[in-house]
Design an enzyme around this catalytic site. Sequence first.
Site, PDB file in Angstrom:
ATOM      1  N   ARG A 110     -12.677  -5.164  -7.154  1.00  0.00           N
ATOM      2  CA  ARG A 110     -12.958  -5.877  -5.176  1.00  0.00           C
ATOM      3  C   ARG A 110     -14.342  -5.852  -5.613  1.00  0.00           C
ATOM      4  O   ARG A 110     -14.917  -5.451  -4.996  1.00  0.00           O
ATOM      5  CB  ARG A 110     -12.069  -4.760  -4.519  1.00  0.00           C
ATOM      6  N   PHE A 154       0.978  -1.130   0.020  1.00  0.00           N
ATOM      7  CA  PHE A 154       0.122  -0.064  -0.247  1.00  0.00           C
ATOM      8  C   PHE A 154       0.894   1.411   0.059  1.00  0.00           C
ATOM      9  O   PHE A 154       1.908   1.076   1.057  1.00  0.00           O
ATOM     10  CB  PHE A 154      -0.907   0.025   1.219  1.00  0.00           C
ATOM     11  N   ASP A 207       0.930  -4.505   8.496  1.00  0.00           N
ATOM     12  CA  ASP A 207       0.103  -4.167   8.262  1.00  0.00           C
ATOM     13  C   ASP A 207      -1.022  -5.419   8.357  1.00  0.00           C
ATOM     14  O   ASP A 207      -1.053  -6.211   7.229  1.00  0.00           O
ATOM     15  CB  ASP A 207       0.641  -3.532   6.862  1.00  0.00           C
ATOM     16  N   TYR A 256     -11.547   1.284   9.741  1.00  0.00           N
ATOM     17  CA  TYR A 256     -12.973   1.456   9.693  1.00  0.00           C
ATOM     18  C   TYR A 256     -13.642   0.587   8.097  1.00  0.00           C
ATOM     19  O   TYR A 256     -14.014   1.162   7.560  1.00  0.00           O
ATOM     20  CB  TYR A 256     -12.893   3.518   8.955  1.00  0.00           C
ATOM     21  N   LYS A 257     -11.901  -0.141   8.069  1.00  0.00           N
ATOM     22  CA  LYS A 257     -12.279  -1.394   6.831  1.00  0.00           C
ATOM     23  C   LYS A 257     -13.323  -2.343   7.286  1.00  0.00           C
ATOM     24  O   LYS A 257     -14.368  -2.045   7.402  1.00  0.00           O
ATOM     25  CB  LYS A 257     -11.484  -1.382   6.021  1.00  0.00           C
TER      26      LYS A 257
HETATM   27  C1  PLP Z   1      -6.570   1.476   4.728  1.00  0.00           C
HETATM   28  C2  PLP Z   1      -4.664   1.392   4.459  1.00  0.00           C
HETATM   29  C3  PLP Z   1      -4.330   1.765   4.892  1.00  0.00           C
HETATM   30  C4  PLP Z   1      -4.504   3.303   5.342  1.00  0.00           C
HETATM   31  O1  PLP Z   1      -3.909   3.632   6.441  1.00  0.00           O
HETATM   32  P1  PLP Z   1      -4.815   5.388   6.615  1.00  0.00           P
HETATM   33  O2  PLP Z   1      -3.449   6.253   7.361  1.00  0.00           O
HETATM   34  O3  PLP Z   1      -5.504   4.802   7.557  1.00  0.00           O
HETATM   35  O4  PLP Z   1      -5.014   6.618   6.074  1.00  0.00           O
HETATM   36  C5  PLP Z   1      -2.961   1.501   4.945  1.00  0.00           C
HETATM   37  N1  PLP Z   1      -2.237   0.446   4.795  1.00  0.00           N
HETATM   38  C6  PLP Z   1      -3.216  -0.662   4.532  1.00  0.00           C
HETATM   39  C7  PLP Z   1      -1.882  -1.424   3.510  1.00  0.00           C
HETATM   40  C8  PLP Z   1      -4.219  -0.197   3.742  1.00  0.00           C
HETATM   41  O5  PLP Z   1      -5.077  -1.010   4.100  1.00  0.00           O
END
Ligand code: PLP
Length: 424
Positions: A384, A128, A209, A234-235
């Site tokens: 997705r 990510f 992560d 939030y996911k």
């Molecule tokens: C959604 C996601 C993030 C988001 O990071 P935020 O700091 O909450 O914006 C980071 N890493 C991964 C792998 C994600 O899926």
Amino acid sequence: MFDATQEFAHALDRDDPLARFREEFYLQPGRIYLDGNSLGLLSRRAERSLGEIVESWKIRGIDGWTEGGHPWFYLSERLGALAAPLLGAEPPEVIVTGSTTVNLHQLLATFYRPAGRRTKILADELAFPSDIYAIAGQLRLRGLDPAEHLLRVPSRDGRTLEEEDILAAMTGEVAVAVLPTVLYRSGQLLDAGRIAAEARRKGVLLGLDASHSVGAVPHAFDEWGVDFAVWCGYKYLNGGPGAVGGLYVNRRHFGALPGLAGWFGSDKERQFDMEHEFAPAEGAGAYQIGTPHILSAAPLIGALEMFAEAGIGRLREKSLRLTEYMMRLIEHELAGMGFRIGNPREEERRGGHVALEHERAPGICRALKERGVVPDFRAPDVIRLAPAPLYVSFADVWEAVRRLKEIMTAREYRRYDNRRGVVA
Ligand SMILES: *Cc1c(COP(=O)(O)O)cnc(C)c1O
């Protein structure tokens, strides 16, 4: 023989022990929400706990910090304890705080200690982007060039990672490895236990992560011996837009001085002594920074309660059945229409979403949204589809595939051919 009838989907729902949780969510009539891996939906319980916190502010003002049903001063720790079973951790090792990216900065600032030949941070080519930005930023803060010190495990097929390649990349030059549990595009689930064991053997610290696995897949961070981890709220956790995230620090690292120190990392008994000498909390709480974002943590009280009731094992079981059912329906109903399933097929190698690939993916996503199915588009060609097990039914999956088939048969995606850009 695979049964592709709607009656069969209804029969699967009737046998589903988790079906009652669906009624607690705000679902829009006629709409099928398959984007719970980007933003989970609101439940009545999350709404209620948010309301309770607002009420406490209304009535108590400053005293809400220490009084009421959810005293704010202890909320991050309390939520950490509620989240701990989802991570396979003990409550003191988990704190609900910050955001994924900030938490990654914090834990790298704390645990990345380049020394001698071990100066590199290992990530992967499919990571990510925010994680990569954070790693590169941390390297630059130490005066190190990311071009030299950030290593990325290559992907052989552009979708997945080979665990062999990850293990081989953990050389004597790697100080820390930051890897996903589930890859955000392809939904590949890595064998974190195997990676953690090898990391320990080689003297590499492992940070995970878990943004795309928390709430969908069980973890055993303690058993695996993971060093630290981050995730968002939030996911799949359904904490609401911008909900507070979380972090895990293995007990063997307790006492490590936070790289980014702040007064909310203090030992709670001593925080209000207001001494200039920092007295950190004993556990993961030490890695908090400033005043917690109480209103963005409040929905998680109700949301996490539901995970405790449903049980992550049962949720995973339903999630696997939902995604399996979705893939089989797609293969059965959409054969010859140009779709490819981009996620690994084996249960132990896939997370909570299906990564459906199609060269017309942008237009197909637009058409799906138009027809009340909410997918999530990832450029250039991935649709997705996440049937979140708390609120998506087998009948929803059936109906989503039916609408998708109509779109393909009528070539509705063509309408959006000339429009570019973001779909989700
Ligand atoms: C959604 C996601 C993030 C988001 O990071 P935020 O700091 O909450 O914006 C980071 N890493 C991964 C792998 C994600 O899926």
